[in-house]
Design a protein around this motif. Structure first.
Motif, PDB file in Angstrom:
ATOM      1  N   MET A   1     -29.536 -32.349  14.880  1.00 20.19           N
ATOM      2  CA  MET A   1     -30.724 -32.704  15.643  1.00 20.19           C
ATOM      3  C   MET A   1     -30.352 -33.587  16.836  1.00 20.19           C
ATOM      4  SD  MET A   1     -34.371 -34.117  14.273  1.00 20.19           S
ATOM      5  CE  MET A   1     -33.688 -35.536  13.513  1.00 20.19           C
ATOM      6  N   LEU A   2     -29.423 -34.515  16.648  1.00 18.19           N
ATOM      7  CA  LEU A   2     -29.003 -35.380  17.750  1.00 18.19           C
ATOM      8  C   LEU A   2     -28.313 -34.592  18.857  1.00 18.19           C
ATOM      9  CD1 LEU A   2     -27.753 -38.529  15.835  1.00 18.19           C
ATOM     10  CD2 LEU A   2     -29.791 -38.329  17.278  1.00 18.19           C
ATOM     11  N   VAL A   3     -27.485 -33.629  18.476  1.00 18.01           N
ATOM     12  CA  VAL A   3     -26.813 -32.800  19.482  1.00 18.01           C
ATOM     13  C   VAL A   3     -27.837 -31.944  20.211  1.00 18.01           C
ATOM     14  CG1 VAL A   3     -25.130 -30.969  19.847  1.00 18.01           C
ATOM     15  CG2 VAL A   3     -24.612 -32.835  18.281  1.00 18.01           C
ATOM     16  N   SER A   4     -28.778 -31.376  19.482  1.00 20.16           N
ATOM     17  CA  SER A   4     -29.824 -30.590  20.122  1.00 20.16           C
ATOM     18  C   SER A   4     -30.656 -31.454  21.061  1.00 20.16           C
ATOM     19  CB  SER A   4     -30.725 -29.948  19.056  1.00 20.16           C
ATOM     20  OG  SER A   4     -31.749 -29.219  19.663  1.00 20.16           O
ATOM     21  N   ASP A   5     -30.912 -32.708  20.652  1.00 17.39           N
ATOM     22  CA  ASP A   5     -31.648 -33.637  21.505  1.00 17.39           C
ATOM     23  C   ASP A   5     -30.859 -33.933  22.777  1.00 17.39           C
ATOM     24  OD1 ASP A   5     -33.764 -35.435  22.197  1.00 17.39           O
ATOM     25  OD2 ASP A   5     -32.443 -37.087  21.599  1.00 17.39           O
ATOM     26  N   ALA A   6     -29.558 -34.124  22.645  1.00 15.28           N
ATOM     27  CA  ALA A   6     -28.726 -34.370  23.826  1.00 15.28           C
ATOM     28  C   ALA A   6     -28.743 -33.159  24.753  1.00 15.28           C
ATOM     29  CB  ALA A   6     -27.294 -34.699  23.405  1.00 15.28           C
ATOM     30  N   PHE A   7     -28.690 -31.973  24.175  1.00 13.74           N
ATOM     31  CA  PHE A   7     -28.733 -30.748  24.966  1.00 13.74           C
ATOM     32  C   PHE A   7     -30.072 -30.631  25.691  1.00 13.74           C
ATOM     33  CE2 PHE A   7     -28.454 -26.079  25.498  1.00 13.74           C
ATOM     34  CZ  PHE A   7     -27.157 -25.997  25.992  1.00 13.74           C
ATOM     35  N   SER A   8     -31.173 -30.917  24.969  1.00 17.46           N
ATOM     36  CA  SER A   8     -32.513 -30.883  25.568  1.00 17.46           C
ATOM     37  C   SER A   8     -32.639 -31.895  26.694  1.00 17.46           C
ATOM     38  CB  SER A   8     -33.585 -31.202  24.514  1.00 17.46           C
ATOM     39  OG  SER A   8     -33.568 -30.299  23.478  1.00 17.46           O
ATOM     40  N   THR A   9     -32.121 -33.095  26.455  1.00 13.66           N
ATOM     41  CA  THR A   9     -32.188 -34.150  27.465  1.00 13.66           C
ATOM     42  C   THR A   9     -31.407 -33.767  28.707  1.00 13.66           C
ATOM     43  OG1 THR A   9     -32.454 -35.802  25.725  1.00 13.66           O
ATOM     44  CG2 THR A   9     -31.769 -36.604  27.881  1.00 13.66           C
TER      45      THR A   9
ATOM     46  N   LEU B   1     -35.908 -24.422  25.074  1.00 16.92           N
ATOM     47  CA  LEU B   1     -34.687 -23.798  25.598  1.00 16.92           C
ATOM     48  C   LEU B   1     -33.463 -24.259  24.817  1.00 16.92           C
ATOM     49  CD1 LEU B   1     -33.553 -21.895  27.708  1.00 16.92           C
ATOM     50  CD2 LEU B   1     -33.385 -23.817  29.277  1.00 16.92           C
ATOM     51  N   SER B   2     -33.426 -25.524  24.464  1.00 18.87           N
ATOM     52  CA  SER B   2     -32.315 -26.046  23.676  1.00 18.87           C
ATOM     53  C   SER B   2     -32.215 -25.332  22.333  1.00 18.87           C
ATOM     54  CB  SER B   2     -32.499 -27.547  23.454  1.00 18.87           C
ATOM     55  OG  SER B   2     -31.537 -28.036  22.544  1.00 18.87           O
ATOM     56  N   TYR B   3     -33.337 -25.157  21.654  1.00 20.15           N
ATOM     57  CA  TYR B   3     -33.315 -24.473  20.368  1.00 20.15           C
ATOM     58  C   TYR B   3     -32.952 -22.999  20.525  1.00 20.15           C
ATOM     59  CZ  TYR B   3     -35.040 -28.205  17.348  1.00 20.15           C
ATOM     60  OH  TYR B   3     -35.147 -29.342  16.610  1.00 20.15           O
ATOM     61  N   LEU B   4     -33.342 -22.383  21.633  1.00 25.33           N
ATOM     62  CA  LEU B   4     -33.004 -20.979  21.864  1.00 25.33           C
ATOM     63  C   LEU B   4     -31.523 -20.787  22.186  1.00 25.33           C
ATOM     64  CD1 LEU B   4     -36.043 -19.719  23.972  1.00 25.33           C
ATOM     65  CD2 LEU B   4     -35.381 -18.965  21.679  1.00 25.33           C
ATOM     66  N   VAL B   5     -30.900 -21.780  22.808  1.00 29.10           N
ATOM     67  CA  VAL B   5     -29.517 -21.652  23.254  1.00 29.10           C
ATOM     68  C   VAL B   5     -28.527 -22.312  22.292  1.00 29.10           C
ATOM     69  CG1 VAL B   5     -27.907 -22.289  25.088  1.00 29.10           C
ATOM     70  CG2 VAL B   5     -30.176 -21.460  25.669  1.00 29.10           C
ATOM     71  N   TYR B   6     -28.781 -23.565  21.943  1.00 28.26           N
ATOM     72  CA  TYR B   6     -27.789 -24.333  21.181  1.00 28.26           C
ATOM     73  C   TYR B   6     -27.521 -23.762  19.788  1.00 28.26           C
ATOM     74  CZ  TYR B   6     -25.750 -27.915  18.257  1.00 28.26           C
ATOM     75  OH  TYR B   6     -24.963 -28.569  17.364  1.00 28.26           O
ATOM     76  N   PHE B   7     -28.557 -23.571  18.982  1.00 26.47           N
ATOM     77  CA  PHE B   7     -28.342 -23.150  17.600  1.00 26.47           C
ATOM     78  C   PHE B   7     -27.700 -21.765  17.479  1.00 26.47           C
ATOM     79  CE2 PHE B   7     -31.425 -26.594  16.830  1.00 26.47           C
ATOM     80  CZ  PHE B   7     -30.653 -27.348  15.955  1.00 26.47           C
ATOM     81  N   PRO B   8     -28.098 -20.764  18.270  1.00 33.77           N
ATOM     82  CA  PRO B   8     -27.397 -19.481  18.177  1.00 33.77           C
ATOM     83  C   PRO B   8     -25.915 -19.569  18.591  1.00 33.77           C
ATOM     84  CG  PRO B   8     -29.536 -19.153  19.177  1.00 33.77           C
ATOM     85  CD  PRO B   8     -29.329 -20.637  19.070  1.00 33.77           C
ATOM     86  N   ILE B   9     -25.611 -20.341  19.632  1.00 35.71           N
ATOM     87  CA  ILE B   9     -24.211 -20.496  20.043  1.00 35.71           C
ATOM     88  C   ILE B   9     -23.420 -21.186  18.936  1.00 35.71           C
ATOM     89  CG2 ILE B   9     -22.663 -21.710  21.630  1.00 35.71           C
ATOM     90  CD1 ILE B   9     -24.734 -21.193  23.831  1.00 35.71           C
ATOM     91  N   ARG B  10     -23.978 -22.240  18.412  1.00 35.17           N
ATOM     92  CA  ARG B  10     -23.325 -22.987  17.349  1.00 35.17           C
ATOM     93  C   ARG B  10     -23.083 -22.098  16.129  1.00 35.17           C
ATOM     94  NH1 ARG B  10     -25.190 -24.964  13.128  1.00 35.17           N
ATOM     95  NH2 ARG B  10     -24.170 -26.638  12.039  1.00 35.17           N
TER      96      ARG B  10
END
Length: 152
Positions: free
Chosen positions: A9-17, A109-118
């Protein structure tokens, strides 16, 4: 408990920010809209409101199933931030509406990009190192990039 682990969640938050910061600052210095109080030409969109709604939407996405009160209370707080920016004559209503939209869209956008890549990277390595993988945006005065770290 939320939908994701605290680390993810923190990494996703950083990506969103990061997404939000690039978008908001690009628009502020491209549009050059005068603030209602006449103090500067970087009114549109509201960064404070974008940041507040980013946090509210992140809380909603993570806690909507386990704690609806926690999930929705962030929007009330973010609404107060937006109203205070207009009340204190720092932003126009359109500025805070756009800021709220950009904050929410950054999380989506973060949830659409970060989690699938990860998940793809973890799948390719055929390991269970999901909680040890960090993918985050980086920013320097010379430009931006992506930080990738795998702890083993």
């Amino acid at each position: 408990p939320g939908r994701s682990s605290w680390g993810r969640m923190l990494v996703s938050d950083a990506f969103s920010t990061g997404i939000m910061a690039i978008t908001i600052n690009s628009l502020k210095y491209t549009c050059r809209v005068m603030r209602p109080d006449g103090s500067s030409r970087n009114s549109f969109p509201s960064g404070h409101t974008a940041n507040a709604f980013l946090g509210a939407h992140m809380a909603y996405k993570e806690f909507k199933d386990s704690s609806p009160v926690l999930a929705y209370s962030g929007y009330a707080l973010a609404g107060f931030v937006a109203a205070s920016r207009v009340y204190n004559n720092r932003h126009w209503v359109a500025d805070v509406a756009a800021g709220a939209g950009f904050g929410i869209l950054s999380v989506e956008l973060s949830y659409l990009v970060y989690f699938p890549i990860r998940n793809l990277l973890v799948k390719k390595t055929k390991s269970k190192m999901a909680d040890n993988l960090i993918l985050a945006p980086t920013f320097t005065p010379q430009g931006g990039g992506v930080y990738l770290s795998l702890r083993f």
